[in-house]
Design an enzyme around this catalytic site. Structure first.
Site, PDB file in Angstrom:
ATOM      1  N   HIS A   1     -14.931 -12.914  -3.641  1.00 34.93           N
ATOM      2  CA  HIS A   1     -15.442 -14.194  -3.139  1.00 34.93           C
ATOM      3  C   HIS A   1     -16.885 -14.380  -3.590  1.00 34.93           C
ATOM      4  CE1 HIS A   1     -12.837 -12.026  -0.308  1.00 34.93           C
ATOM      5  NE2 HIS A   1     -12.183 -13.155  -0.252  1.00 34.93           N
TER       6      HIS A   1
ATOM      7  N   LYS B   1     -14.128  -5.053  -5.791  1.00 36.36           N
ATOM      8  CA  LYS B   1     -15.310  -4.183  -5.690  1.00 36.36           C
ATOM      9  C   LYS B   1     -14.945  -2.857  -5.028  1.00 36.36           C
ATOM     10  CE  LYS B   1     -18.681  -7.911  -5.568  1.00 36.36           C
ATOM     11  NZ  LYS B   1     -19.822  -8.509  -4.859  1.00 36.36           N
ATOM     12  N   GLY B   2     -14.066  -2.896  -4.034  1.00 39.26           N
ATOM     13  CA  GLY B   2     -13.696  -1.664  -3.316  1.00 39.26           C
ATOM     14  C   GLY B   2     -14.103  -1.772  -1.862  1.00 39.26           C
ATOM     15  N   ALA B   3     -13.185  -1.393  -0.949  1.00 36.26           N
ATOM     16  CA  ALA B   3     -13.389  -1.688   0.474  1.00 36.26           C
ATOM     17  C   ALA B   3     -13.531  -0.450   1.358  1.00 36.26           C
ATOM     18  CB  ALA B   3     -12.227  -2.539   0.974  1.00 36.26           C
TER      19      ALA B   3
ATOM     20  N   ARG C   1      -5.658  -6.086 -10.975  1.00 36.01           N
ATOM     21  CA  ARG C   1      -6.518  -6.900 -10.094  1.00 36.01           C
ATOM     22  C   ARG C   1      -7.818  -6.106  -9.953  1.00 36.01           C
ATOM     23  NH1 ARG C   1      -4.866  -6.359  -4.360  1.00 36.01           N
ATOM     24  NH2 ARG C   1      -3.351  -8.026  -4.617  1.00 36.01           N
TER      25      ARG C   1
ATOM     26  N   ASP D   1      -1.768  -2.164  -4.101  1.00 36.34           N
ATOM     27  CA  ASP D   1      -3.176  -2.142  -3.707  1.00 36.34           C
ATOM     28  C   ASP D   1      -3.740  -0.741  -3.941  1.00 36.34           C
ATOM     29  OD1 ASP D   1      -3.051  -4.763  -2.818  1.00 36.34           O
ATOM     30  OD2 ASP D   1      -2.975  -4.266  -0.694  1.00 36.34           O
ATOM     31  N   MET D   2      -5.061  -0.653  -4.075  1.00 38.15           N
ATOM     32  CA  MET D   2      -5.674   0.672  -4.225  1.00 38.15           C
ATOM     33  C   MET D   2      -6.379   1.037  -2.917  1.00 38.15           C
ATOM     34  SD  MET D   2      -5.756   3.147  -6.267  1.00 38.15           S
ATOM     35  CE  MET D   2      -5.511   2.679  -7.973  1.00 38.15           C
TER      36      MET D   2
ATOM     37  N   LYS E   1       0.866  -1.189   0.000  1.00 38.62           N
ATOM     38  CA  LYS E   1       0.000   0.000   0.000  1.00 38.62           C
ATOM     39  C   LYS E   1       0.898   1.232   0.000  1.00 38.62           C
ATOM     40  CE  LYS E   1      -4.189  -1.791   2.082  1.00 38.62           C
ATOM     41  NZ  LYS E   1      -3.808  -3.203   1.804  1.00 38.62           N
TER      42      LYS E   1
ATOM     43  N   LYS F   1     -25.056  -1.752  -3.931  1.00 41.37           N
ATOM     44  CA  LYS F   1     -24.274  -2.959  -4.232  1.00 41.37           C
ATOM     45  C   LYS F   1     -24.566  -3.508  -5.630  1.00 41.37           C
ATOM     46  CE  LYS F   1     -23.492  -7.542  -2.181  1.00 41.37           C
ATOM     47  NZ  LYS F   1     -22.451  -7.849  -3.123  1.00 41.37           N
TER      48      LYS F   1
ATOM     49  N   ARG G   1     -12.069  -3.478   8.128  1.00 44.43           N
ATOM     50  CA  ARG G   1     -12.683  -3.524   6.788  1.00 44.43           C
ATOM     51  C   ARG G   1     -13.314  -4.895   6.527  1.00 44.43           C
ATOM     52  NH1 ARG G   1      -8.137  -0.333   5.445  1.00 44.43           N
ATOM     53  NH2 ARG G   1      -6.991  -2.062   4.529  1.00 44.43           N
TER      54      ARG G   1
HETATM   55  P1  FDA Z   1     -19.144  -9.393  -1.482  1.00 41.76           P
HETATM   56  O1  FDA Z   1     -18.822  -8.369  -0.460  1.00 41.76           O
HETATM   57  O2  FDA Z   1     -20.405  -9.262  -2.256  1.00 41.76           O
HETATM   58  O3  FDA Z   1     -19.059 -10.804  -0.806  1.00 41.76           O
HETATM   59  C1  FDA Z   1     -19.391 -12.008  -1.494  1.00 41.76           C
HETATM   60  C2  FDA Z   1     -19.333 -13.156  -0.499  1.00 41.76           C
HETATM   61  O4  FDA Z   1     -17.980 -13.329  -0.053  1.00 41.76           O
HETATM   62  C3  FDA Z   1     -20.117 -12.927   0.793  1.00 41.76           C
HETATM   63  O5  FDA Z   1     -21.450 -13.303   0.636  1.00 41.76           O
HETATM   64  C4  FDA Z   1     -19.363 -13.804   1.772  1.00 41.76           C
HETATM   65  O6  FDA Z   1     -19.708 -15.154   1.609  1.00 41.76           O
HETATM   66  C5  FDA Z   1     -17.932 -13.661   1.332  1.00 41.76           C
HETATM   67  N1  FDA Z   1     -17.249 -12.552   2.039  1.00 41.76           N
HETATM   68  C6  FDA Z   1     -16.891 -11.340   1.529  1.00 41.76           C
HETATM   69  N2  FDA Z   1     -16.252 -10.608   2.459  1.00 41.76           N
HETATM   70  C7  FDA Z   1     -16.206 -11.363   3.581  1.00 41.76           C
HETATM   71  C8  FDA Z   1     -15.680 -11.163   4.891  1.00 41.76           C
HETATM   72  N3  FDA Z   1     -15.050 -10.044   5.224  1.00 41.76           N
HETATM   73  N4  FDA Z   1     -15.809 -12.150   5.809  1.00 41.76           N
HETATM   74  C9  FDA Z   1     -16.420 -13.315   5.491  1.00 41.76           C
HETATM   75  N5  FDA Z   1     -16.945 -13.563   4.250  1.00 41.76           N
HETATM   76  C10 FDA Z   1     -16.848 -12.610   3.315  1.00 41.76           C
HETATM   77  N6  FDA Z   1     -10.241  -3.507  -1.870  1.00 41.76           N
HETATM   78  C11 FDA Z   1      -9.711  -2.300  -2.162  1.00 41.76           C
HETATM   79  O7  FDA Z   1     -10.393  -1.286  -2.029  1.00 41.76           O
HETATM   80  N7  FDA Z   1      -8.412  -2.199  -2.591  1.00 41.76           N
HETATM   81  C12 FDA Z   1      -7.625  -3.290  -2.781  1.00 41.76           C
HETATM   82  O8  FDA Z   1      -6.468  -3.149  -3.178  1.00 41.76           O
HETATM   83  C13 FDA Z   1      -8.176  -4.569  -2.491  1.00 41.76           C
HETATM   84  N8  FDA Z   1      -7.440  -5.711  -2.635  1.00 41.76           N
HETATM   85  C14 FDA Z   1      -8.055  -6.929  -2.513  1.00 41.76           C
HETATM   86  C15 FDA Z   1      -7.351  -8.102  -2.832  1.00 41.76           C
HETATM   87  C16 FDA Z   1      -8.012  -9.318  -2.819  1.00 41.76           C
HETATM   88  C17 FDA Z   1      -7.254 -10.559  -3.190  1.00 41.76           C
HETATM   89  C18 FDA Z   1      -9.384  -9.392  -2.475  1.00 41.76           C
HETATM   90  C19 FDA Z   1     -10.131 -10.686  -2.485  1.00 41.76           C
HETATM   91  C20 FDA Z   1     -10.052  -8.249  -2.115  1.00 41.76           C
HETATM   92  C21 FDA Z   1      -9.409  -7.020  -2.112  1.00 41.76           C
HETATM   93  N9  FDA Z   1     -10.087  -5.867  -1.756  1.00 41.76           N
HETATM   94  C22 FDA Z   1      -9.506  -4.642  -2.031  1.00 41.76           C
HETATM   95  C23 FDA Z   1     -11.380  -5.951  -1.013  1.00 41.76           C
HETATM   96  C24 FDA Z   1     -12.571  -5.878  -1.957  1.00 41.76           C
HETATM   97  O9  FDA Z   1     -12.684  -4.557  -2.444  1.00 41.76           O
HETATM   98  C25 FDA Z   1     -13.886  -6.246  -1.223  1.00 41.76           C
HETATM   99  O10 FDA Z   1     -14.103  -5.371  -0.174  1.00 41.76           O
HETATM  100  C26 FDA Z   1     -13.915  -7.667  -0.677  1.00 41.76           C
HETATM  101  O11 FDA Z   1     -13.301  -8.566  -1.557  1.00 41.76           O
HETATM  102  C27 FDA Z   1     -15.359  -8.151  -0.451  1.00 41.76           C
HETATM  103  O12 FDA Z   1     -16.056  -8.138  -1.659  1.00 41.76           O
HETATM  104  P2  FDA Z   1     -16.435  -9.441  -2.529  1.00 41.76           P
HETATM  105  O13 FDA Z   1     -16.013  -9.158  -3.933  1.00 41.76           O
HETATM  106  O14 FDA Z   1     -15.872 -10.648  -1.944  1.00 41.76           O
HETATM  107  O15 FDA Z   1     -18.000  -9.454  -2.607  1.00 41.76           O
END
Ligand code: FDA
Length: 319
Positions: free
Chosen positions: A239, A184-186, A181, A130-131, A96, A198, A300
């Protein structure tokens, strides 16, 4: 509402002090964090590799507030790169930029990033930037482009589908052959910058994933690198099974082999899905964070899934 509260708490120093002082705080965070030391992270990496999963290691830390902290963080990342060169592991590194000084001074961050990429080049390791939250998106892309322009190839960046700007950024980056990569965004972003709903984020994720797959088809499958390490592929960090199913279906329509794309997931989340995709022949990379600065990362993860929070709170109430 709850997500916004948790994301606000992820940046509150008082909440950090409270949670970090409390024994169960670490026990809960340990579900998502490999350990506080590099040795623990390498042990987890070896175990994941044995299970057919690749790794990207993140030495936790962000928003450093002093030059000294930024230097220490840079040294820790260099140590990580050296450790990866010394161990036969299938792992690369995620960083980061606010950890290495972006929140202090762009020039300082540039110097640190250059040192990291030089070392990564010597060690033949890929580095993913990372972003972070929106004030850092433009400077991150700017530094990324500068590094590419000065000859660093083994570096990639992240696109966040919740940002309106992601579509044009992704198009522009793909035209220049960037390694992306998609996530969705955290972070907590205002509605004038990011889709607040969403369903819209998911739809944008699908559109951007299609753009990336089309670019991968045009570029042709990359060859395996000489040392047998998997080269950086278009990567989908999610995921979400629906998003993943759409990506697989679209890749098949484009006649892309399974090895031409990579799924990435976070350590501690959906191991079953990680293993299933790996069995189906997709490269899968697990994002493995480690270190003592686990609090904002952990918050997060809580914000993403309220069920995690209820588990956390029930332990808090039980003392
Ligand atoms: P969504 O939130 O819709 O979740 C889908 C399903 O995944 C859920 O129903 C649940 O089953 C499971 N799940 C998701 N999050 C969970 C949790 N915390 N605990 C338990 N189960 C969970 N963001 C960013 O802003 N900058 C970045 O650089 C990155 N880098 C990054 C790397 C990698 C490898 C991943 C997987 C994710 C990131 N992220 C990120 C985070 C990303 O933006 C996002 O917040 C999370 O991946 C959760 O979103 P999903 O796409 O999983 O979908």
């Amino acid at each position: 509402m709850l997500r916004a509260l948790l994301l606000a708490l992820s940046q509150a120093c008082w909440a950090q002090r409270l949670v970090k002082r409390w024994k169960f705080g670490w026990q809960m965070a340990a579900r998502f964090v490999a350990g506080e030391t590099l040795e623990e992270a390498l042990r987890v990496t070896a175990e994941l590799n044995r299970g057919g999963l690749n790794v990207t290691l993140d030495h936790l830390g962000e928003h450093t507030t002093t030059v000294q902290e930024a230097q220490q963080a840079t040294e820790a990342i260099l140590t990580l790169l050296d450790a990866l060169a010394a161990h036969p592991l299938r792992a690369n590194v995620s960083i980061k930029l606010t950890q290495i000084g972006l929140a202090l001074e762009e020039d300082l961050c540039r110097q640190h990033l250059r040192r990291i990429l030089e070392r990564a080049q010597q060690c033949r390791t890929f580095v993913r930037i990372d972003m972070e939250d929106s004030p850092y998106v433009e400077p991150t892309l700017h530094l990324y482009e500068q590094m590419r322009a000065s000859g660093f190839e083994q570096v990639g960046v992240v696109m966040q589908a919740y940002l309106y700007r992601a579509e044009s950024d992704t198009r522009a980056l793909l035209e220049k052959g960037a390694r992306i990569r998609l996530v969705k965004g955290a972070y907590r972003e205002p509605p004038h910058l990011a889709y607040p709903h969403k369903a819209d984020v998911d739809a944008n994720f699908d559109r951007l994933a299609e753009q990336m797959l089309e670019a991968a088809q045009k570029a042709g499958a990359p060859p395996l690198s000489e040392d047998g390490r998997i080269p950086p592929l278009p990567a989908f960090g999610t995921h979400d099974e629906r998003r993943i199913a759409r990506i697989c279906a679209y890749a098949r329509r484009l006649a892309l082999p399974n090895e031409a794309l990579e799924f990435q997931m976070l350590y501690g989340i959906r191991r079953d899905l990680q293993e299933r995709l790996a069995r189906e022949g997709y490269p899968v990379r697990v994002y493995v964070p480690y270190g003592t600065h686990w609090y904002p990362y952990f918050m997060r993860r809580l914000a993403e899934r309220p069920a995690n929070l209820w588990f956390f709170l029930s332990h808090l109430l039980r003392g």
